[in-house]
Design a protein around this motif. Structure first.
Motif, PDB file in Angstrom:
ATOM      1  N   ALA B  21       0.838  -1.192   0.000  1.00 17.32           N
ATOM      2  CA  ALA B  21       0.000   0.000   0.000  1.00 17.32           C
ATOM      3  C   ALA B  21       0.875   1.244   0.000  1.00 17.32           C
ATOM      4  CB  ALA B  21      -0.921  -0.011   1.208  1.00 17.32           C
ATOM      5  N   ALA B  22       1.956   1.185   0.799  1.00 11.12           N
ATOM      6  CA  ALA B  22       2.842   2.333   0.907  1.00 11.12           C
ATOM      7  C   ALA B  22       3.423   2.685  -0.456  1.00 11.12           C
ATOM      8  CB  ALA B  22       3.955   2.040   1.890  1.00 11.12           C
ATOM      9  N   PHE B  23       3.778   1.670  -1.224  1.00 11.57           N
ATOM     10  CA  PHE B  23       4.336   1.942  -2.533  1.00 11.57           C
ATOM     11  C   PHE B  23       3.307   2.573  -3.454  1.00 11.57           C
ATOM     12  CE2 PHE B  23       8.020  -0.695  -1.586  1.00 11.57           C
ATOM     13  CZ  PHE B  23       8.980   0.110  -2.154  1.00 11.57           C
ATOM     14  N   ALA B  24       2.108   2.027  -3.392  1.00  8.71           N
ATOM     15  CA  ALA B  24       1.060   2.555  -4.257  1.00  8.71           C
ATOM     16  C   ALA B  24       0.807   4.023  -3.938  1.00  8.71           C
ATOM     17  CB  ALA B  24      -0.210   1.735  -4.075  1.00  8.71           C
ATOM     18  N   ALA B  25       0.792   4.357  -2.647  1.00  3.88           N
ATOM     19  CA  ALA B  25       0.433   5.717  -2.262  1.00  3.88           C
ATOM     20  C   ALA B  25       1.634   6.652  -2.237  1.00  3.88           C
ATOM     21  CB  ALA B  25      -0.234   5.707  -0.898  1.00  3.88           C
ATOM     22  N   LYS B  26       2.839   6.147  -2.461  1.00  4.06           N
ATOM     23  CA  LYS B  26       4.043   6.979  -2.459  1.00  4.06           C
ATOM     24  C   LYS B  26       4.182   7.800  -1.186  1.00  4.06           C
ATOM     25  CE  LYS B  26       5.184   7.557  -7.321  1.00  4.06           C
ATOM     26  NZ  LYS B  26       5.512   8.515  -8.340  1.00  4.06           N
ATOM     27  N   ASP B  27       4.299   7.080  -0.081  1.00  2.72           N
ATOM     28  CA  ASP B  27       4.506   7.773   1.180  1.00  2.72           C
ATOM     29  C   ASP B  27       5.986   7.770   1.501  1.00  2.72           C
ATOM     30  OD1 ASP B  27       1.787   8.353   1.917  1.00  2.72           O
ATOM     31  OD2 ASP B  27       1.536   6.178   2.056  1.00  2.72           O
ATOM     32  N   LEU B  28       6.502   8.950   1.724  1.00  2.00           N
ATOM     33  CA  LEU B  28       7.929   9.088   1.988  1.00  2.00           C
ATOM     34  C   LEU B  28       8.158   9.194   3.496  1.00  2.00           C
ATOM     35  CD1 LEU B  28      10.885   9.764   1.185  1.00  2.00           C
ATOM     36  CD2 LEU B  28      10.150  12.144   1.006  1.00  2.00           C
ATOM     37  N   VAL B  29       9.042   8.350   4.021  1.00  2.00           N
ATOM     38  CA  VAL B  29       9.384   8.427   5.442  1.00  2.00           C
ATOM     39  C   VAL B  29      10.856   8.811   5.567  1.00  2.00           C
ATOM     40  CG1 VAL B  29       9.521   7.199   7.628  1.00  2.00           C
ATOM     41  CG2 VAL B  29       7.676   6.679   6.032  1.00  2.00           C
ATOM     42  N   VAL B  30      11.103   9.830   6.369  1.00  2.00           N
ATOM     43  CA  VAL B  30      12.461  10.312   6.593  1.00  2.00           C
ATOM     44  C   VAL B  30      12.834  10.003   8.043  1.00  2.00           C
ATOM     45  CG1 VAL B  30      13.937  12.357   6.613  1.00  2.00           C
ATOM     46  CG2 VAL B  30      12.124  12.161   4.918  1.00  2.00           C
ATOM     47  N   GLY B  31      13.902   9.269   8.231  1.00  2.00           N
ATOM     48  CA  GLY B  31      14.354   8.931   9.586  1.00  2.00           C
ATOM     49  C   GLY B  31      15.383   9.940  10.057  1.00  2.00           C
ATOM     50  N   VAL B  32      15.098  10.580  11.178  1.00  2.95           N
ATOM     51  CA  VAL B  32      15.949  11.657  11.673  1.00  2.95           C
ATOM     52  C   VAL B  32      16.375  11.359  13.112  1.00  2.95           C
ATOM     53  CG1 VAL B  32      14.859  13.356  10.172  1.00  2.95           C
ATOM     54  CG2 VAL B  32      13.944  12.991  12.457  1.00  2.95           C
ATOM     55  N   PRO B  33      17.442  11.998  13.598  1.00  3.82           N
ATOM     56  CA  PRO B  33      17.987  11.588  14.889  1.00  3.82           C
ATOM     57  C   PRO B  33      17.240  12.118  16.119  1.00  3.82           C
ATOM     58  CG  PRO B  33      19.331  13.298  13.929  1.00  3.82           C
ATOM     59  CD  PRO B  33      18.322  12.940  12.906  1.00  3.82           C
ATOM     60  N   PRO B 210       3.827  18.521  -5.313  1.00  2.00           N
ATOM     61  CA  PRO B 210       4.860  17.521  -5.053  1.00  2.00           C
ATOM     62  C   PRO B 210       4.482  16.190  -5.681  1.00  2.00           C
ATOM     63  CG  PRO B 210       3.448  17.736  -3.151  1.00  2.00           C
ATOM     64  CD  PRO B 210       2.953  18.730  -4.144  1.00  2.00           C
ATOM     65  N   LYS B 211       5.470  15.328  -5.802  1.00  2.00           N
ATOM     66  CA  LYS B 211       5.224  14.041  -6.472  1.00  2.00           C
ATOM     67  C   LYS B 211       4.863  12.936  -5.502  1.00  2.00           C
ATOM     68  CE  LYS B 211       8.244  15.286 -10.280  1.00  2.00           C
ATOM     69  NZ  LYS B 211       9.661  15.361 -10.599  1.00  2.00           N
ATOM     70  N   VAL B 212       5.294  13.056  -4.258  1.00  2.00           N
ATOM     71  CA  VAL B 212       4.900  12.022  -3.290  1.00  2.00           C
ATOM     72  C   VAL B 212       3.614  12.453  -2.587  1.00  2.00           C
ATOM     73  CG1 VAL B 212       7.186  11.060  -2.877  1.00  2.00           C
ATOM     74  CG2 VAL B 212       6.408  13.004  -1.514  1.00  2.00           C
ATOM     75  N   ASP B 213       2.874  11.475  -2.072  1.00  2.00           N
ATOM     76  CA  ASP B 213       1.567  11.778  -1.489  1.00  2.00           C
ATOM     77  C   ASP B 213       1.645  12.249  -0.057  1.00  2.00           C
ATOM     78  OD1 ASP B 213      -0.202  11.016  -3.710  1.00  2.00           O
ATOM     79  OD2 ASP B 213       0.833   9.104  -3.466  1.00  2.00           O
ATOM     80  N   SER B 214       2.688  11.835   0.640  1.00  2.00           N
ATOM     81  CA  SER B 214       2.828  12.317   2.009  1.00  2.00           C
ATOM     82  C   SER B 214       4.285  12.215   2.417  1.00  2.00           C
ATOM     83  CB  SER B 214       1.974  11.486   2.961  1.00  2.00           C
ATOM     84  OG  SER B 214       2.593  10.246   3.212  1.00  2.00           O
ATOM     85  N   VAL B 215       4.613  12.964   3.428  1.00  2.00           N
ATOM     86  CA  VAL B 215       5.968  12.876   3.974  1.00  2.00           C
ATOM     87  C   VAL B 215       5.864  12.758   5.490  1.00  2.00           C
ATOM     88  CG1 VAL B 215       6.193  15.387   3.829  1.00  2.00           C
ATOM     89  CG2 VAL B 215       8.218  14.002   4.147  1.00  2.00           C
TER      90      VAL B 215
END
Lengths: 306, 510
Positions: B21-33, B210-215
């Motif tokens: 599902a995540a791929f289909a919806a293009k959800d971007l997750v950024v891991g930060v410290p 933007p091109k991704v659906d969520s960040v």
């Protein structure tokens, strides 16, 4: 008993008052100027002055304490100096994750520790004892951050069974509670074993055996029940410590708990959050002690409070 | 075993379903410290929270991925000769996420809020020189300054000067930091303890973005866990990447490394007011004693570059100096002898207590021991450092002899790279001139540089300042850190800028 309880609960207030003085004093004794830390490394002096004023740090100490106390009495701890969010919200959002994780870890660890301890004690000197104690000593000695990372690598990266970290579903609980509970289980096993062995030497246990009471009954009723007093004490202590949050487990599994909040707040000199959190921990310990005392009476009817 | 298998299989299926599902919806997750502090950029001082707010809010100017100044919500500007009056033409047809139009009035409300000391915002200094904002018409605004300030556009490109929806400011008041409403490519959804989510702004003014659906920003403090998230595709971008983990990431064919120079200068400031560092020959000698290439290799495993001037190469108006302090122990010893220390001396070096700083300090200690200078390394916790170094009221009370530190000029301009650190009027506690360095030529150049918006004049002023500082060597010039991050290979368009900030607007997952 009821009277005793009311007395004990009333006694909490002066204790907390004394703690509040210590907490306030301790926090303000920390070297470092929170205004400067809050304003950031490249803030200008006027920015820092603004922050200091905003945080009320330009007021005399006794005024600051007075305000802290009168707010605390109303359950209001002000706003976090770092995030400007209400301290109650800041702590509130992390309290439940910490409580759940503590509960999950304590539940399996107490049970496992108890079983291993009893097995070791009853089969003393034989292989269950050796295995049990080997596991227990390893559990105490094994660094939990290392265990956590190994588990992440195995269960998340290699096998893809569990999410690496975070908070949400039951899957998120598995690795953190195992990591957090391991040390507790080990301590519980060692403790149960020695308490059990002590009680097993008592005359009444020998008498029970002599008069032909079945071994199972001797172990689980006569011995264990009497060994419960030190075990309950230990469970209470461990529970209290874990409720304070575990910086290691919270860091490795990025669990939104109270331990990391406290460490972050100390390094940030976030006075309001530190104060509220330490008060909360103190209150938790007092309540757990009270609960432990009540449980004593349940475990041993000879103990009466009046 | 069978009893465990069922829930496990169910769990697996569930996970797979989620990932698909995540791929289909293009959800971007950024891991930060770290955790974010607040989402009100005017009240933020950490790069991380700034990066998060940049996905939702925008300013009149911004930096592109090369840290070049570009107009964002402004279209053009004019400025008078004395750099006291700036007029901006604003972009038309832009609306905030809540539907209110972006216009000159919105800018005025934001700038008046930021510049007013009564609001006690951490970034007030960005617009402290602002005397008056005048709304000329719906798309034109004039800023009148109380004193000349040539780097105003750089300050407006700082995240601290980004524009909130005026309606949101009014509605949320003090809680604005938890309800950001801007004009950016993403709209705020939620922010719990360690997770912030923003979703695609379908009305974004830049077509096709933007091109991704969520960040999603997720705070994962442990380095190992953060990399694990990348390996399991729970995150698509993580930073920082510790240099010791680079080989591991390189081995994974699905991951790639981002390795780029930053604007974070690393140096050791020497207290030029006190013996033995009041002698320029001593300071030069120490510079000649340090092998900067070895520093790069030992402290950063090669992931760092040179600092060939007091300003890092990526910062505006940087001029590399002709005569570098290349390692020359004979020359260093000769200079020390000339200054009256033929057998060296003893000194104490302060610095922060994290691994990297301690490693760096020990390196300098070892290098200087070659010329007989014995250094005691004293790592300080942040609060203690504040009290002992930055909070000292009078220069004569300063106990600091050497301070291992660094600086990232958050406005991307030479002014903020020099004035807080090396200006004769910037001793602690006012600014951060912990070298207690004071030179008339440099002071004049710094003051000239900020008093004009004329690029040629500013370049000349900063050239003079850099040259003089280089000669006077109030610092041991060590180098410039690289930014290291890791990402999955099918992520494109996510840039980490030289100041450490992230640009997510153009990110896409293939």
């Amino acid at each position: 008993m009821l009277k005793y309880l009311v007395g004990r609960i009333a006694g909490i207030i002066p204790v907390l008052l004394v703690i509040s003085v210590f907490v306030f004093g301790f926090v303000h004794l920390l070297p470092g100027d929170p205004a400067r830390l809050v304003a950031g490394s490249d803030a200008s002096p006027s920015d820092i002055a603004l922050v200091r004023q905003d945080l009320g740090l330009d007021q005399p100490l006794w005024v600051q304490y007075g305000r802290f106390l009168s707010n605390a009495v109303q359950g209001e701890f002000g706003r976090s100096m770092k995030t400007k969010r209400k301290v109650s919200e800041e702590i509130g959002s992390r309290f439940l994750p910490t409580l759940y994780l503590t509960g999950a870890a304590m539940a399996w660890a107490t049970l496992a520790g108890l079983l291993i301890g009893v097995a070791s004690a009853t089969k003393r000197g034989r292989w269950p004892d050796h295995v049990g104690m080997f596991v227990a000593v390893s559990g105490i000695a094994f660094p939990s951050f290392w265990l956590g990372l190994l588990m992440i690598d195995l269960f998340s990266v290699q096998l893809r069974w569990l999410p690496t970290s975070g908070y949400g579903t039951w899957q998120h609980f598995v690795m953190p509670s195992l990591t957090l509970g391991l040390g507790v289980a080990a301590v519980m096993a060692r403790f149960t074993r020695s308490a059990f062995i002590d009680i097993a030497r008592e005359d009444y246990v020998r008498t029970a055996r002599a008069k032909g009471v079945p071994s199972r009954l001797v172990v689980w009723k006569h011995t264990l029940r009497n060994a419960m007093i030190p075990i309950i004490t230990m469970v209470g202590l461990q529970f209290g410590f874990l409720l304070g949050g575990s910086i290691v487990v919270e860091t490795v599994f990025s669990w939104p708990g109270l331990g990391r909040l406290l460490v972050d707040s100390v390094s940030y000199r976030d006075y309001t959050v530190i104060q509220a959190e330490i008060l909360l921990f103190s209150l938790e310990f007092i309540l757990i002690n009270l609960l432990v005392d009540v449980l004593y009476a349940l475990a041993n009817p000879e103990i009466r409070y009046s | 075993m069978t009893r465990f298998a069922l829930p496990l299989v169910a769990g697996l299926l569930c996970c797979t379903a989620l990932t698909n599902a995540a791929f289909a919806a293009k959800d971007l997750v950024v891991g930060v410290p770290d955790n974010l502090t607040t989402l009100d950029p005017a009240d933020v001082n950490d790069t991380l929270s700034q990066s998060a707010t940049r996905t939702m809010l925008q300013g009149l100017f911004a930096f592109d991925k090369e840290m070049k100044l570009i107009p964002q919500l402004a279209e053009s500007f004019t400025v008078n000769d004395t750099a006291t009056e700036y007029t901006y033409k604003l972009r038309k047809g832009v609306t905030f996420h809540d539907g209110t139009p972006f216009n000159a009035q919105a800018v005025k409300i934001n700038f008046d809020r930021l510049s007013n000391p009564a609001n006690k915002l951490k970034r007030q200094s960005l617009l402290a020189m602002l005397a008056e904002t005048v709304v000329v018409d719906d798309t034109t605004i004039t800023l009148k300054l109380a004193q000349p300030f040539g780097a105003l556009n750089n300050n407006l490109a700082h995240p601290g000067a980004m524009i909130h929806s005026p309606k949101a400011l009014e509605t949320y008041g003090k809680e604005i930091g938890r309800h950001p409403v801007g004009t950016g490519p993403f709209k705020f959804v939620s922010w719990q303890a360690d997770t912030m989510v923003a979703t695609k702004n379908t009305n974004y003014w830049k077509p096709g973005l933007p091109k991704v659906d969520s960040v999603t920003f997720r705070s994962v403090p442990e380095n190992g866990s953060r990399i694990a998230m990348l390996q399991t595709n729970e995150a698509q971008f993580v930073y920082p990447l510790p240099s010791e983990m680079v080989p591991m990431v390189e081995k994974n064919p699905a991951l790639s490394i981002i390795n780029a120079p930053s604007i974070i200068a690393r140096y050791v400031a020497m207290n030029t007011m006190k013996k033995p560092f009041n002698d320029v020959r001593v300071r030069q000698a120490l510079n000649y004693a340090i092998d900067k290439n070895a520093w790069t290799k030992i402290v950063y495993r090669g992931f760092a570059g040179p600092l060939p001037s007091p300003l890092p190469p990526k910062l505006g108006f940087h001029v590399p100096q002709a005569e570098q302090y290349t390692v020359d122990l004979a020359k260093a010893k000769a200079l020390l002898a000339e200054a009256g220390y033929p057998n060296g001396f003893e000194a104490e070096m302060f610095g922060r207590n994290n691994t990297n700083f301690i490693r760096g300090m020990q390196f300098v200690q070892q290098q200087l021991s070659q010329i007989g200078v014995k250094i005691t390394v004293t790592p300080l916790e942040a609060g203690v450092e504040t009290a002992r170094v930055w909070g000292v009221e009078k220069p004569e009370d300063a106990t600091v002899q050497m301070q291992y530190g660094g600086w990232s000029a958050s406005t991307g301009d030479a002014d903020w790279g020099l004035r807080p650190l090396l200006w004769g009027k910037g001793f602690p506690p006012k600014f951060f001139n912990v070298a207690y360095y004071k030179n008339e030529t440099v002071d004049a150049a710094i003051e000239t540089g900020i008093a004009t918006a004329d690029t040629a004049k500013r370049a000349e002023a900063y050239r003079v300042a850099q040259e003089q500082i280089w000669k006077d060597a109030p610092w041991l010039f060590l180098g410039v850190e690289n930014l290291l991050a890791a990402q999955v290979k099918n992520l494109t368009g996510l840039n980490q800028v030289a100041d450490g900030g992230l640009q997510i607007e153009e990110a896409d997952i293939q």
